[in-house]
Design a protein around this motif. Structure first.
Motif, PDB file in Angstrom:
ATOM      1  N   ALA A   1       4.533   7.220   0.051  1.00  0.00           N
ATOM      2  CA  ALA A   1       5.346   6.152  -0.532  1.00  0.00           C
ATOM      3  C   ALA A   1       4.841   4.789  -0.075  1.00  0.00           C
ATOM      4  N   GLU A   2       5.462   3.755  -0.607  1.00  0.00           N
ATOM      5  CA  GLU A   2       5.085   2.387  -0.265  1.00  0.00           C
ATOM      6  C   GLU A   2       5.349   2.098   1.211  1.00  0.00           C
ATOM      7  N   PHE A   3       4.469   1.297   1.786  1.00  0.00           N
ATOM      8  CA  PHE A   3       4.565   0.891   3.187  1.00  0.00           C
ATOM      9  C   PHE A   3       3.972  -0.516   3.278  1.00  0.00           C
ATOM     10  N   PRO A   4       4.517  -1.390   4.118  1.00  0.00           N
ATOM     11  CA  PRO A   4       3.971  -2.749   4.199  1.00  0.00           C
ATOM     12  C   PRO A   4       2.483  -2.766   4.548  1.00  0.00           C
ATOM     13  N   ASP A   5       1.725  -3.629   3.872  1.00  0.00           N
ATOM     14  CA  ASP A   5       0.302  -3.769   4.189  1.00  0.00           C
ATOM     15  C   ASP A   5       0.140  -4.254   5.630  1.00  0.00           C
TER      16      ASP A   5
ATOM     17  N   HIS B   1       6.828   7.205  10.638  1.00  0.00           N
ATOM     18  CA  HIS B   1       5.542   7.444  11.293  1.00  0.00           C
ATOM     19  C   HIS B   1       4.484   7.784  10.257  1.00  0.00           C
ATOM     20  N   ILE B   2       3.327   7.140  10.365  1.00  0.00           N
ATOM     21  CA  ILE B   2       2.155   7.481   9.554  1.00  0.00           C
ATOM     22  C   ILE B   2       1.261   8.371  10.408  1.00  0.00           C
ATOM     23  N   PRO B   3       1.005   9.620   9.986  1.00  0.00           N
ATOM     24  CA  PRO B   3       0.144  10.500  10.777  1.00  0.00           C
ATOM     25  C   PRO B   3      -1.336  10.244  10.479  1.00  0.00           C
ATOM     26  N   GLY B   4      -2.183  11.043  11.117  1.00  0.00           N
ATOM     27  CA  GLY B   4      -3.609  10.994  10.823  1.00  0.00           C
ATOM     28  C   GLY B   4      -4.444  10.506  11.983  1.00  0.00           C
ATOM     29  N   SER B   5      -5.198  11.437  12.613  1.00  0.00           N
ATOM     30  CA  SER B   5      -6.088  11.096  13.722  1.00  0.00           C
ATOM     31  C   SER B   5      -7.552  11.142  13.320  1.00  0.00           C
ATOM     32  N   ASP B   6      -7.816  11.465  12.070  1.00  0.00           N
ATOM     33  CA  ASP B   6      -9.179  11.473  11.534  1.00  0.00           C
ATOM     34  C   ASP B   6      -9.184  10.713  10.224  1.00  0.00           C
ATOM     35  N   GLY B   7     -10.153   9.815  10.068  1.00  0.00           N
ATOM     36  CA  GLY B   7     -10.265   9.082   8.824  1.00  0.00           C
ATOM     37  C   GLY B   7     -11.486   8.191   8.838  1.00  0.00           C
ATOM     38  N   ALA B   8     -11.871   7.725   7.649  1.00  0.00           N
ATOM     39  CA  ALA B   8     -13.047   6.868   7.519  1.00  0.00           C
ATOM     40  C   ALA B   8     -12.854   5.937   6.334  1.00  0.00           C
TER      41      ALA B   8
ATOM     42  N   MET C   1       0.844  -1.196   0.000  1.00  0.00           N
ATOM     43  CA  MET C   1       0.000   0.000   0.000  1.00  0.00           C
ATOM     44  C   MET C   1       0.874   1.238   0.000  1.00  0.00           C
ATOM     45  N   LYS C   2       0.240   2.398  -0.249  1.00  0.00           N
ATOM     46  CA  LYS C   2       0.923   3.671  -0.106  1.00  0.00           C
ATOM     47  C   LYS C   2       0.403   4.388   1.146  1.00  0.00           C
ATOM     48  N   ALA C   3       1.302   5.141   1.779  1.00  0.00           N
ATOM     49  CA  ALA C   3       0.954   5.827   3.017  1.00  0.00           C
ATOM     50  C   ALA C   3       1.689   7.156   3.114  1.00  0.00           C
ATOM     51  N   VAL C   4       1.037   8.134   3.728  1.00  0.00           N
ATOM     52  CA  VAL C   4       1.715   9.359   4.130  1.00  0.00           C
ATOM     53  C   VAL C   4       2.648   8.980   5.275  1.00  0.00           C
ATOM     54  N   GLN C   5       3.886   9.474   5.250  1.00  0.00           N
ATOM     55  CA  GLN C   5       4.840   9.060   6.275  1.00  0.00           C
ATOM     56  C   GLN C   5       6.003  10.034   6.352  1.00  0.00           C
ATOM     57  N   PHE C   6       6.699  10.010   7.489  1.00  0.00           N
ATOM     58  CA  PHE C   6       7.957  10.745   7.598  1.00  0.00           C
ATOM     59  C   PHE C   6       8.930   9.957   8.467  1.00  0.00           C
ATOM     60  N   GLU C   7      10.216  10.100   8.123  1.00  0.00           N
ATOM     61  CA  GLU C   7      11.293   9.376   8.800  1.00  0.00           C
ATOM     62  C   GLU C   7      11.893  10.169   9.954  1.00  0.00           C
ATOM     63  N   GLY C   8      11.632  11.479   9.985  1.00  0.00           N
ATOM     64  CA  GLY C   8      12.162  12.336  11.036  1.00  0.00           C
ATOM     65  C   GLY C   8      11.343  13.604  11.106  1.00  0.00           C
ATOM     66  N   HIS C   9      11.548  14.371  12.170  1.00  0.00           N
ATOM     67  CA  HIS C   9      10.781  15.596  12.371  1.00  0.00           C
ATOM     68  C   HIS C   9      11.375  16.745  11.567  1.00  0.00           C
ATOM     69  N   GLY C  10      10.526  17.725  11.256  1.00  0.00           N
ATOM     70  CA  GLY C  10      10.995  18.894  10.524  1.00  0.00           C
ATOM     71  C   GLY C  10       9.874  19.609   9.822  1.00  0.00           C
TER      72      GLY C  10
ATOM     73  N   GLU D   1      -3.561   4.006   2.507  1.00  0.00           N
ATOM     74  CA  GLU D   1      -4.591   3.287   1.747  1.00  0.00           C
ATOM     75  C   GLU D   1      -5.298   2.240   2.601  1.00  0.00           C
ATOM     76  N   LEU D   2      -4.538   1.575   3.473  1.00  0.00           N
ATOM     77  CA  LEU D   2      -5.079   0.592   4.404  1.00  0.00           C
ATOM     78  C   LEU D   2      -4.614   0.941   5.804  1.00  0.00           C
ATOM     79  N   ALA D   3      -5.433   0.613   6.805  1.00  0.00           N
ATOM     80  CA  ALA D   3      -5.037   0.873   8.187  1.00  0.00           C
ATOM     81  C   ALA D   3      -5.707  -0.135   9.105  1.00  0.00           C
ATOM     82  N   THR D   4      -5.005  -0.548  10.149  1.00  0.00           N
ATOM     83  CA  THR D   4      -5.610  -1.376  11.193  1.00  0.00           C
ATOM     84  C   THR D   4      -5.828  -0.504  12.421  1.00  0.00           C
ATOM     85  N   MET D   5      -7.038  -0.591  12.980  1.00  0.00           N
ATOM     86  CA  MET D   5      -7.402   0.211  14.135  1.00  0.00           C
ATOM     87  C   MET D   5      -8.113  -0.651  15.166  1.00  0.00           C
ATOM     88  N   PRO D   6      -7.929  -0.366  16.470  1.00  0.00           N
ATOM     89  CA  PRO D   6      -8.641  -1.119  17.501  1.00  0.00           C
ATOM     90  C   PRO D   6     -10.155  -0.991  17.324  1.00  0.00           C
ATOM     91  N   GLU D   7     -10.856  -2.073  17.540  1.00  0.00           N
ATOM     92  CA  GLU D   7     -12.314  -2.066  17.418  1.00  0.00           C
ATOM     93  C   GLU D   7     -12.948  -0.961  18.255  1.00  0.00           C
TER      94      GLU D   7
END
Length: 346
Positions: free
Chosen positions: A18-22, A59-66, A1-10, A123-129
């Protein structure tokens, strides 16, 4: 899958799409085909780096999504593939004294998905029920993604912590932002007279549409003087100040005797100068609030789903343009929430 991500702060240059493991769901998790995400200022703070915050990188950000449920872990009972869900990002332990009394956002181990652990902007995410809310048919993915964090935050801050009552006067600073525009609607729903500030007439027009009775352009006018004039020198009962250092002293000056200042954040800095003499002499209350309990989130979102509350969306961008979305928040461009969608969904 593809994901928003960053390797460090700035700055925004650290953001990549970019690509990220499903991901695969754990026993209590749900795998989601993400249809939309939305940004909050905490995404900006997390990307810049918060003191004491240590993240697993990338790190993949994002605290809002559906999105739509694809698969569920073996212990999941509330959802099944095909269900429509939205994220409620606050995670509590469920066991401490606060959780036992339904005060989940006061949990001693409270943390936020997307801020402290990997989020949902992928594109995909696992979240606690326990962190998922059912989304009715007919509610757009953009609305479902944009609403949860800001409306539950405004609901708890104003109604539970602030105890706003019909006929009270409420000043909402920064009414064009995510929490601000939700707070205008919640205060109006509570029966308050609502005063809102913004930096342009366009933003103020939006605030009026959402329930503000009076709108003040803080670029042209001193809002303290305007509040004194509009209230006959009395002041307001409640100020919603999530701005912080830049407005704190003026927020205190805007309060009537016995007034309350409510805060859930500090976008301009969390260490303002404060007038203690004014606080004790006018018997003011400073009240903090964070996110919401499960029940409060359910109550707030029910009023979004039925159309009572409306999350305004300033723009919808592909996730590959998340850096531009961050810039919109930092530059205070537009009114309401910025939504990002997986490029594959556009």
């Amino acid at each position: 899958m593809k994901a928003v991500q960053f390797e460090g702060h700035g700055g925004t240059e650290v953001i990549d799409y970019a690509e990220f493991p499903d991901p695969e769901p754990a026993r209590n998790e749900v795998l989601i085909d993400v249809k939309a995400g939305a940004l909050n200022h905490l995404d900006v703070w997390t990307r810049r780096g918060l003191p004491g915050l240590s993240l697993d990188m990338p790190h993949i950000p994002g605290s809002d999504g559906a999105g739509e449920v694809v698969d569920v872990g073996e212990d999941v009972t509330r959802f099944e593939p095909g269900d429509r869900v939205a994220l409620s990002a606050g995670v509590s332990c469920g066991k401490c004294e606060f959780c036992r009394h339904g005060q989940h956002s006061m949990c001693v181990k409270y943390h936020v998905i997307g801020e402290h652990v990997r989020g949902i902007h992928s594109e995909l995410a696992t979240m606690p029920e326990d962190n998922l809310l059912p989304v009715p048919d007919g509610v757009s993915w953009e609305t479902a993604a944009a609403a949860p964090l800001v409306f539950q935050t405004a609901w708890r801050m104003l109604l539970t912590r602030g105890d706003v009552r019909p006929g009270e006067k409420v000043l909402v600073l920064g009414a064009s932002g995510g929490v601000g525009h939700a707070a205008v609607q919640v205060a109006d729903y509570a029966g308050a007279t609502v005063y809102a500030t913004g930096s342009s007439e366009e933003k103020l027009d939006h605030a009026r549409e959402l329930g503000a009775d009076y709108a003040i352009n803080y670029e042209d006018d001193d809002f303290v003087e305007q509040i004194r004039e509009l209230t006959g020198k009395r002041g307001v009962d409640v100020v919603v100040d999530h701005v912080g250092a830049a407005t704190w002293q003026d927020s205190l000056k805007s309060l009537a005797k016995g007034g309350r200042i409510l805060t859930c954040g500090a976008t301009t800095g969390g260490r303002p100068e404060t007038d203690i003499n004014r606080i004790f002499w006018n018997q003011l209350s400073v009240i903090g609030s964070t996110m919401a309990s499960h029940g409060e989130a359910d109550d707030a979102l029910e009023l979004v789903w039925d159309g009572t509350f409306e999350p305004k969306i300033r723009d919808v961008l592909p996730m590959s343009e998340t850096a531009r979305a961050h810039e919109m928040l930092e530059n205070r461009d537009g009114f309401g929430k910025v939504v990002v969608k997986p490029d594959s969904e556009l």
